[in-house]
Design an enzyme around this catalytic site. Structure first.
Site, short mmCIF file in Angstrom:
data_model
loop_
_atom_site.label_atom_id
_atom_site.label_comp_id
_atom_site.label_asym_id
_atom_site.label_seq_id
_atom_site.Cartn_x
_atom_site.Cartn_y
_atom_site.Cartn_z
N ASN A 97 0.86 -1.18 0.00
CA ASN A 97 0.00 0.00 0.00
C ASN A 97 0.90 1.23 0.00
OD1 ASN A 97 -2.40 -1.52 0.19
ND2 ASN A 97 -2.05 -1.78 2.38
N HIS A 110 6.51 -1.41 3.78
CA HIS A 110 6.31 -2.81 4.15
C HIS A 110 5.63 -3.54 3.01
CE1 HIS A 110 3.20 -0.19 5.83
NE2 HIS A 110 2.33 -1.15 5.62
#
Ligand code: AMP
Length: 125
Positions: A97, A110
């Site tokens: 994201n 991440h």
């Protein structure tokens, strides 16, 4: 709340604290480039986060600023984590994201690894 991907790196973000060992996590892997741990709110039977060791806010920040050795090392690390989790046979899904539209909530890059079941739809929500 999604993050501002253009903000400077926040040394006090939750994943920076996990990397420094100041907050607990359920660790699965670590090498020179990456650190991996189970997501605290798993959305699949296997839901692991892989983060680079360097201070990168987002995928955008990482791909624009990281040296090629760190990018290559991190990519290889993500693959290594999937193999250690024995997901390379059955398969898995990766997700990053980025920023507001991507609904990124933690301002340290991440990669989500999802596995352990069949996925069908391209977008998981
Ligand atoms: P994102 O929306 O891509 O920024 O995802 C952030 C992820 O971090 C979510 O899936 C959270 O469940 C996860 N998360 C937040 N805090 C922790 C934590 N302390 N340990 C492990 N995972 C966390």
């Amino acid at each position: 709340m999604p993050i501002d991907p253009r903000a400077p790196y926040d040394e006090d973000n939750i994943f920076a604290k996990i990397l420094r060992g100041e907050l607990p996590c359920n660790k699965v892997y670590e090498d020179d480039f990456a650190f991996a741990f189970h997501d605290i709110r798993p959305q699949a039977p296997v839901h692991v986060l892989v983060i680079p060791k360097g201070p990168y806010v987002s995928w955008d920040d990482f791909t624009a600023k990281a040296p090629e050795s760190e990018i290559a090392g991190f990519m290889r690390s993500v693959g290594e984590v999937t193999r250690q989790l024995e997901l390379d046979g059955p398969g898995y899904r990766l997700l990053v994201n980025m920023g507001g539209h991507g609904h990124q909530e933690v301002p340290h890059l991440h990669v989500h690894i999802f596995g352990g079941r069949q996925f069908y739809h391209m977008i998981p929500d």
